[in-house]
Design a protein around this motif. Structure first.
Motif, short mmCIF file in Angstrom:
data_model
loop_
_atom_site.label_atom_id
_atom_site.label_comp_id
_atom_site.label_asym_id
_atom_site.label_seq_id
_atom_site.Cartn_x
_atom_site.Cartn_y
_atom_site.Cartn_z
N ASN A 401 0.78 -1.05 0.05
CA ASN A 401 -0.03 -0.01 -0.08
C ASN A 401 0.85 1.19 -0.07
OD1 ASN A 401 -1.60 2.28 0.93
ND2 ASN A 401 -2.84 0.99 1.98
N ASN A 403 0.24 4.54 -0.29
CA ASN A 403 -0.36 5.59 0.84
C ASN A 403 -0.04 5.56 2.09
OD1 ASN A 403 -2.14 5.38 -1.47
ND2 ASN A 403 -2.73 7.36 -0.77
N GLY A 404 -0.16 4.02 2.69
CA GLY A 404 0.20 3.63 3.94
C GLY A 404 1.60 3.26 4.42
N THR A 441 -5.82 -1.12 4.51
CA THR A 441 -5.98 -0.18 3.21
C THR A 441 -7.25 0.47 3.32
OG1 THR A 441 -4.85 -1.91 1.93
CG2 THR A 441 -6.49 -0.29 0.59
N ASP A 445 -6.68 4.43 -1.27
CA ASP A 445 -5.16 3.94 -1.49
C ASP A 445 -4.56 3.32 -2.70
OD1 ASP A 445 -4.91 4.85 1.03
OD2 ASP A 445 -4.66 3.09 1.82
N LEU A 479 0.44 8.28 -6.50
CA LEU A 479 -0.81 8.12 -6.22
C LEU A 479 -1.85 8.44 -7.18
CD1 LEU A 479 -0.12 9.72 -2.41
CD2 LEU A 479 -0.11 7.11 -3.36
#
Ligand SMILES: Nc1nc2c(ncn2[C@@H]2O[C@H](COP(=O)(O)OP(=O)(O)OP(=O)(O)O)[C@@H](O)[C@H]2O)c(=O)[nH]1
Length: 780
Positions: A401, A403-404, A441, A445, A479
């Motif tokens: 992931n 974003n994370g 998630t 994302d 992203l």
């Protein structure tokens, strides 16, 4: 109105007056529609086509259609235009449901959440997969309510094409305009479906004109209606010069007659259709060079000889280029015109490979997917809907992931089919998958196969960015979501039934935030209470309802409050010194700064440093200063609301050696608060764009009422027997408006609201608000 709401109250056993007034938001019809108790679906579904029992081999052919045969489609529209009814018909004719669902009976497939059935509005976007004539269609039902605009935008991000559904008696309505602009932003090819052709007042011509005028789009009339209103019985296919008749209105519309128009029996209609076809050909030729060559060459003498397939191929290209939009018509409710719409979806809207997604080249065939929706399932935990852009997802595999910044494991992979989910062994690019097992998630994302794959993609993106002189950060380039989350306009406190259940409430809110990034949760620093911030009254009401239903928590909401902002009117300077000794360590900071008003319409302050400060300022100190500035600007001196439109210049900073960064932040923050207190201050309130559709007879009381609400009228247009009033009104004045509007117009009016900007309150209103907040003025 209230009788309906009371019905709602009874269904939920207990509902406060606050919720009743909260319910009365935005779109009168939305709240009024069909408040029905939850009835478990008694629908029957067909199995997947080609799937014999649970045979994995036959399943493989079903789940991996050629990418050219995939259509990822959304349906977008103004509330009540008939998206859900159209979706229901689509699912029925494609063979995925064996009976017709009805929004008015609350048993549609896509409105599968309990509240959706009760309120009759579509809150969640459910992805549904079905086949039509050898094509795989993934259909995402987008909500039409203004409170859920973010949800619509997020769904648009994963679509390759969209169907815009219109109420043919109303033409282009406010919400369609908003969604249309969002679709423009994401460059989504569209076709238009003029629904409700059976409704009294339906006008094909009027609706087409409003597409031309309001959406500034070029309509390509692929059909003409056969009758309007009660006389509507079918359509003429302009491309093939055939008439399509649904002769048995009482039946399900599955069988219809398709006949070529004949000179002998349909002379007039044939003439009209031939003219419409010639116009269409000329229009398309104007927009497509390849087709123009054909038209001007061998078929220039007689357009009638031009093969249908050539015209269809050109319409496909023009739709992809978004230089024009095909227009079809029908009546979903009366089961007319939906099958040709399905044909048009497969024929004119793009496949995933028709879309030119720039980022795909960076992944070089590795997995790249976007998590566009998270749902919490009691048995299976979080279910994450993913659009796969490249590569493949398999169960029991790890994904990364971006974003994370975390690696997660997909335990199972499902094919979404409303509230049925079919387990599948893998899913490839172009498809929509439903994954089980992802714990972190969240909606929006971006997913890659591994961290190294994401880094490799980022490097390629960086090289590309350098070539094109773009300044985006590494993360921004990768992203995919790119959906701006608007600032919430309403907030209220929320309390669990007992202190012991606070962790349960925190957990529920955490899950709901993963599903819905437009929901914000914060802690009131003074009272320690949890505060919910949302996009509208209905938004907060629904969150409250879901906490009860899905997490078994009866929570209590405080009064709903408008999210004001504050600003200053003049520049002010302040100096502050913080001198504290903790243990044997002395922390000493002196800061001098200036706060001045600027126009940005943003709550993020512009930060500047005087040259003497910026020289040799260590990065950690700079971060500490900026943290202090940001936290001070979150709470203005008047109402504790965020400060907007300010620039802060740091003129001097003296830091004693050994002073901690926390103390630097605290000193800067205190100094800003001091400056803000000295300045002339102004409260800013959210101003909404308002559109009211009202019968001419009721116009005067509506205008008089708006004047009392500090509303400004911009324009009054006439649309058949209705008046369309557009203007601005402060959000604080419009709470519970639907109840009042209903009383004023005997329930015949509808309205739509959208945040316009934040405007300065006049001194008198500001004084009243401040008095009320400080408890001095209890009158209002
Ligand atoms: N006369 C007529 N009514 C229709 C037609 N299609 C839908 N309706 C009615 O219009 C109302 C709204 O239909 P929905 O399908 O819920 O509309 P929607 O756009 O999904 O609404 P939201 O989910 O609330 O945004 C319902 O009462 C339908 O029965 C149609 O073709 N003709």
């Amino acid at each position: 109105m209230f009788s309906n709401l009371r019905k709602f109250g009874v269904n939920h056993k207990k509902i406060s007056i606050l919720h009743i007034s909260n319910m009365c938001c935005c779109k009168i019809k939305a709240s009024l529609k069909r408040l029905k108790p939850y009835v478990p679906l008694g629908r029957s579904y067909s199995s997947l086509p080609g799937l014999v029992g649970n045979d994995i081999k036959s399943l493989h052919s079903v789940i991996s259609p050629p990418i050219a045969k995939i259509r990822n489609i959304g349906i977008m529209a103004h509330i009540d235009a008939g998206k859900t009814t159209t979706t229901e018909r689509i699912l029925y004719y494609s063979g995925y449901t064996r009976s017709l669902g009805d929004v008015d009976d609350g048993d549609t497939v896509t409105d599968f959440m309990a509240q959706e059935r009760e309120r009759g509005i579509t809150i969640q976007s459910a992805a549904v997969t079905f086949d039509w004539k050898g094509y795989r269609v993934n259909l995402i039902d987008t909500p039409g309510h203004v409170d859920f605009t973010l949800e619509v935008e997020r769904c648009l991000r994963v679509l390759d094409g969209a169907v815009a559904v219109f109420d043919a008696s109303a033409g282009v309505e406010a919400q369609t305009l908003t969604v249309w602009r969002q679709a423009d932003k994401h460059k989504i090819p569209r076709i238009c479906f003029l629904n409700k052709m059976d409704k009294t007042g339906a006008s094909f011509k009027y609706a087409v004109e409003s597409i031309r005028e309001k959406l500034k789009a070029k309509p390509l009339l692929l059909q003409l209606p056969l009758g309007e209103g009660k006389a509507f019985k079918g359509v003429v296919d302009v491309v093939s010069k055939e008439k399509l008749l649904w002769n048995h209105p009482s039946e399900d519309g599955k069988d219809f007659e398709r006949k070529p128009l004949l000179e002998t029996s349909d002379a007039e209609l044939l003439k009209e259709t031939a003219e419409a076809r010639n116009d269409l050909i000329e229009q398309v030729a104007d927009l497509d060079d390849e087709f123009a060559g054909l038209v001007l060459g061998e078929f220039s003498e007689n357009f009638d000889l031009l093969p249908t397939e050539k015209l269809q191929a050109a319409i496909h290209r023009v739709t992809l280029a978004q230089t024009a939009v095909p227009v079809l018509c029908g009546s979903a409710l009366k089961n007319k015109g939906v099958q040709p719409l399905l044909d048009a979806i497969t024929m004119y809207l793009p496949s995933p490979e028709d879309r030119n997604y720039e980022f795909l080249q960076w992944y070089k065939g590795d997995l790249c997917a976007l998590a566009f929706k998270v749902l919490h399932d009691k048995q299976r935990g979080p279910l994450v809907f993913m659009r796969i852009y490249s590569g493949m997802i398999k169960p029991q595999s790890a994904i990364y992931n971006i974003n994370g910044n975390c690696t997660e494991r997909v335990s199972r992979l499902l094919l979404p089919f409303a509230d049925q989910h079919i387990e599948i062994p893998s899913l490839t690019a172009g498809n929509i998958a439903l994954t089980v097992g992802l714990k972190h998630t969240a909606t929006g994302d971006t997913i890659a196969s591994s961290k190294s794959s994401a880094l490799a993609a980022a490097r390629r993106a960086e090289r590309e960015g350098e070539k094109q002189h773009r300044q985006n950060s590494e993360a921004e380039r990768l992203l995919l979501a790119g959906v701006e989350i608007p600032e919430p306009v309403f907030f209220c406190t929320i309390e669990p039934p007992s202190v012991a259940r606070q962790p349960d409430l925190d957990y529920a809110l955490k899950c709901l935030q993963r599903e819905d990034p437009s929901l914000k949760v914060k802690l009131d620093p003074d009272s320690g209470q949890t505060v919910l911030c949302g996009m509208g009254e209905l938004h907060i009401e629904i969150i409250h309802d879901r906490i009860k239903r899905e997490y078994g928590l009866e929570t209590y909401l405080g009064p709903l409050q408008v999210a004001y902002r504050e600003t200053i009117l003049n520049a002010v300077r302040a100096t502050d010194t913080l001198d504290r000794t903790l243990g044997d360590k002395r922390h000493l900071v002196t800061v001098e700064l200036e706060v001045k008003p600027i126009e940005t319409s943003s709550v993020t302050p512009v930060i500047k440093y005087a040259p003497s400060v910026s020289e040799d300022l260590p990065k950690v100190s700079q971060e500490a200063i900026e943290n202090g500035i940001h936290s001070a600007c979150l709470q203005g001196p008047l109402l504790g609301s965020p400060i907007q439109d300010v620039a802060i210049t740091l003129h001097s900073l003296i830091i004693h050696p050994g002073t901690s960064t926390t103390m630097i932040s605290a000193c800067v923050s205190r100094c800003i608060q001091k400056a803000l207190k000295k300045a002339d201050k102004q409260v800013l309130e959210p101003l909404m764009n308002l559109e009211v559709t009202v019968m001419g007879d009721y116009l005067s009381p509506v205008l008089a009422d708006l004047a009392q609400r500090r509303g400004t009228i911009q324009e009054i247009q006439t649309r058949q027997e209705n008046k369309i009033v557009t203007g601005f009104v402060p959000l604080a004045e419009i709470m519970g408006y639907s109840t009042v509007l209903r009383t004023l117009t005997s329930g015949s009016a509808t309205f739509a609201l959208e945040l316009c900007n934040y405007q300065a309150m006049n001194p008198q209103d500001q004084a009243t608000l401040l008095g009320r907040r400080s408890g001095l003025n209890q009158v209002l």
